[in-house]
Design a protein around this motif. Structure first.
Motif, PDB file in Angstrom:
ATOM      1  N   LEU A   1       0.886  -1.163   0.000  1.00  0.00           N
ATOM      2  CA  LEU A   1       0.000   0.000   0.000  1.00  0.00           C
ATOM      3  C   LEU A   1       0.922   1.211   0.000  1.00  0.00           C
ATOM      4  CD1 LEU A   1      -3.042   0.814   0.128  1.00  0.00           C
ATOM      5  CD2 LEU A   1      -2.724   1.127   2.594  1.00  0.00           C
ATOM      6  N   LEU A   2       0.951   1.943  -1.113  1.00  0.00           N
ATOM      7  CA  LEU A   2       1.961   2.974  -1.341  1.00  0.00           C
ATOM      8  C   LEU A   2       1.305   4.313  -1.630  1.00  0.00           C
ATOM      9  CD1 LEU A   2       3.924   0.645  -3.712  1.00  0.00           C
ATOM     10  CD2 LEU A   2       4.897   1.485  -1.574  1.00  0.00           C
ATOM     11  N   ARG A   3       1.939   5.382  -1.150  1.00  0.00           N
ATOM     12  CA  ARG A   3       1.378   6.722  -1.365  1.00  0.00           C
ATOM     13  C   ARG A   3       2.371   7.606  -2.125  1.00  0.00           C
ATOM     14  NH1 ARG A   3      -0.006   9.014   3.840  1.00  0.00           N
ATOM     15  NH2 ARG A   3      -2.204   8.569   3.491  1.00  0.00           N
TER      16      ARG A   3
ATOM     17  N   MET B   1      -1.897   9.906  -4.833  1.00  0.00           N
ATOM     18  CA  MET B   1      -2.213   8.658  -5.518  1.00  0.00           C
ATOM     19  C   MET B   1      -1.772   7.506  -4.636  1.00  0.00           C
ATOM     20  SD  MET B   1      -1.143   7.346  -9.344  1.00  0.00           S
ATOM     21  CE  MET B   1       0.522   6.786  -8.930  1.00  0.00           C
ATOM     22  N   ILE B   2      -2.714   6.632  -4.308  1.00  0.00           N
ATOM     23  CA  ILE B   2      -2.452   5.454  -3.493  1.00  0.00           C
ATOM     24  C   ILE B   2      -2.402   4.239  -4.415  1.00  0.00           C
ATOM     25  CG2 ILE B   2      -3.267   4.015  -1.593  1.00  0.00           C
ATOM     26  CD1 ILE B   2      -2.569   6.835  -0.709  1.00  0.00           C
TER      27      ILE B   2
ATOM     28  N   SER C   1      -8.987   2.104   5.492  1.00  0.00           N
ATOM     29  CA  SER C   1      -8.913   3.516   5.882  1.00  0.00           C
ATOM     30  C   SER C   1      -8.528   4.398   4.694  1.00  0.00           C
ATOM     31  CB  SER C   1      -7.923   3.707   7.035  1.00  0.00           C
ATOM     32  OG  SER C   1      -6.591   3.465   6.613  1.00  0.00           O
ATOM     33  N   GLU C   2      -7.700   3.886   3.786  1.00  0.00           N
ATOM     34  CA  GLU C   2      -7.292   4.669   2.615  1.00  0.00           C
ATOM     35  C   GLU C   2      -8.348   4.651   1.514  1.00  0.00           C
ATOM     36  OE1 GLU C   2      -4.828   6.719   2.252  1.00  0.00           O
ATOM     37  OE2 GLU C   2      -4.022   6.288   4.229  1.00  0.00           O
ATOM     38  N   LEU C   3      -9.120   3.573   1.435  1.00  0.00           N
ATOM     39  CA  LEU C   3     -10.119   3.454   0.374  1.00  0.00           C
ATOM     40  C   LEU C   3     -11.484   3.990   0.793  1.00  0.00           C
ATOM     41  CD1 LEU C   3      -7.845   1.669  -0.752  1.00  0.00           C
ATOM     42  CD2 LEU C   3      -9.599   0.105  -1.605  1.00  0.00           C
ATOM     43  N   CYS C   4     -11.606   4.431   2.026  1.00  0.00           N
ATOM     44  CA  CYS C   4     -12.893   4.931   2.525  1.00  0.00           C
ATOM     45  C   CYS C   4     -13.321   6.174   1.760  1.00  0.00           C
ATOM     46  CB  CYS C   4     -12.791   5.248   4.016  1.00  0.00           C
ATOM     47  SG  CYS C   4     -14.268   5.995   4.707  1.00  0.00           S
TER      48      CYS C   4
ATOM     49  N   VAL D   1     -15.944   3.267   8.521  1.00  0.00           N
ATOM     50  CA  VAL D   1     -14.868   2.343   8.159  1.00  0.00           C
ATOM     51  C   VAL D   1     -14.943   1.127   9.080  1.00  0.00           C
ATOM     52  CG1 VAL D   1     -12.386   2.038   7.831  1.00  0.00           C
ATOM     53  CG2 VAL D   1     -13.405   4.298   7.511  1.00  0.00           C
ATOM     54  N   LEU D   2     -14.857  -0.074   8.500  1.00  0.00           N
ATOM     55  CA  LEU D   2     -14.834  -1.292   9.309  1.00  0.00           C
ATOM     56  C   LEU D   2     -13.438  -1.569   9.841  1.00  0.00           C
ATOM     57  CD1 LEU D   2     -16.933  -4.074   7.513  1.00  0.00           C
ATOM     58  CD2 LEU D   2     -17.608  -2.611   9.416  1.00  0.00           C
ATOM     59  N   GLU D   3     -13.363  -2.111  11.044  1.00  0.00           N
ATOM     60  CA  GLU D   3     -12.146  -2.700  11.586  1.00  0.00           C
ATOM     61  C   GLU D   3     -12.511  -4.126  11.950  1.00  0.00           C
ATOM     62  OE1 GLU D   3     -10.463  -0.341  14.691  1.00  0.00           O
ATOM     63  OE2 GLU D   3      -9.943   1.301  13.338  1.00  0.00           O
TER      64      GLU D   3
END
Length: 396
Positions: A249-251, A259-260, A284-287, A292-294
């Motif tokens: 998972l890169l930013r 851009m993720i 958390s990044e795609l929300c 958000v589910l955990e």
């Protein structure tokens, strides 16, 4: 148009369709022909165990169709599936008057595109609400792009403008591989050299604080290696291979946006094998909304535009079990309440960084609908009130 939503047994049938497709194809067809999607229909063939049939109905209804049709009379007459179906559809029908319009992360899927098939559905099955759209959503706050987006010859130009103006784009590793020779290289330091890793150990950062979380999976997952330059592209989550770590998972920041890059496993369905801290970080990044589910994988979240949502844990997964999961709400909320029984309320565990954490109980095959009650100052400072130790509270 009228939309077929059958997914049957997702592993043993030729269609090999993820469960979430019963929802996502309805939403895509509604966005493709707004107002002209008459409803969703499904059959009872190769639907074993029984929940494989029922889940087709649940997810079709959760997409807010105009009507649902069960195919067909000759197959349904004296069929044991019909009694539980009628009971559950009655419950769901009562909920539709209480939820708003469907929401989710916009996934750009041009017509007649192919590649990384059903990536968006597998993300849906790990708790990311996804909304497929046939046109690039330039006015959205965030967008998801898979290989299919490259059917659009101008997608890299659109992506660059979107991110430079302040948008957030989530792109898959497959998209990156094929777009690097089409101009994407100016937006990221990521390069692909035909290498793979097999990983069962992972690490992720902690949002809002320093430190990291180490975790492991029950069996290895194969990922493509996406090389990148440190401090230019930042790894939010990593997989370990030998003495190295590789970003999954890169930013990248570009202009006023970001851009993720989400590195998908070679077998995309292996997303469900990732440990929960990694899934939480991805979610958390795609929300694209407030919730958000955990939780582990194989639990879907459906969000609506009137502060309501539904949680559904799939019953057809071999690891399905009753469990406590957590729901993180963006903003200061005072409670969750059940849409089926508003006397059942859940108080927060705590509020931190203007996010409210709740704990809810789930059982496989049981959908749960909740509404959010906000504090007067939804985005204010931490609230000082003590919530108490028990998260569940029943009103007399």
């Amino acid at each position: 148009i009228y939309t077929g939503t059958e997914t049957r047994h997702q592993r043993h049938t030729d269609q090999h369709l993820p469960r979430y497709e019963s929802y996502s194809i309805m939403r895509y067809m509604e966005n493709l022909a707004p107002g002209r999607n008459g409803g969703g229909w499904f059959d009872c063939y190769q639907c074993y165990p029984m929940d494989a049939y029922l889940e087709q109905a649940y997810l079709t209804v959760l997409s807010r169709p105009r009507e649902v049709m069960m195919f067909c009379w000759g197959s349904l007459y004296k069929n044991k599936l019909i009694t539980p179906m009628g009971f559950q559809l009655g419950r769901l029908d009562a909920m539709l008057s209480k939820v708003g319009a469907c929401q989710g992360l916009k996934c750009y899927l041009p017509v007649n595109a192919q590649g990384e098939d059903h990536a968006e559905d597998y993300l849906g099955m790990m708790g990311v609400p996804v909304e497929g759209v046939p046109e690039f959503p330039a006015d959205a706050a965030s967008v998801l792009l898979t290989v299919q987006a490259l059917k659009d010859e101008h997608i890299v130009e659109k992506l660059e403008r979107f991110v430079a103006a302040g948008g957030k784009a989530i792109v898959t590793s497959g998209f990156v591989k094929e777009a690097l020779c089409k101009g994407l290289e100016q937006m990221t330091s990521i390069r692909y050299r035909d290498r793979i890793i097999s990983a069962a150990e992972y690490m992720t950062d902690k949002p809002h604080t320093w430190g990291s979380i180490l975790c492991s999976a029950q069996r290895p997952v194969i990922f493509p290696v996406m090389e990148h330059r440190n401090n230019t592209t930042w790894a939010l989550a990593k997989a370990f291979g030998g003495d190295e770590s590789y970003g999954i998972l890169l930013r990248d920041t570009y202009g006023r946006g970001q851009m993720i890059t989400l590195v998908l496993p070679d077998a995309i369905s292996d997303l469900k094998l990732l440990p929960q801290p990694i899934l939480n970080r991805i979610r958390s990044e795609l929300c694209a909304g407030d919730v958000v589910l955990e939780a582990p994988s194989q639990i879907s979240l459906f969000t609506y535009d009137n502060d309501t949502f539904c949680v559904y844990p799939y019953a057809c997964d071999e690891n399905a079990a009753a469990q406590q999961i957590r729901v993180r709400v963006k903003g200061v909320a005072t409670e969750l309440y059940s849409l089926e029984n508003e006397k059942f309320r859940i108080k927060p565990l705590y509020v931190d960084h203007n996010e409210t954490l709740f704990e809810i109980y789930t059982e496989p095959g049981e959908f749960s609908f909740y509404g959010i009650r906000w504090a007067e100052n939804r985005y204010g400072e931490k609230i000082e009130e003590e919530w108490g130790s028990a998260p569940h509270d029943f009103e007399d």
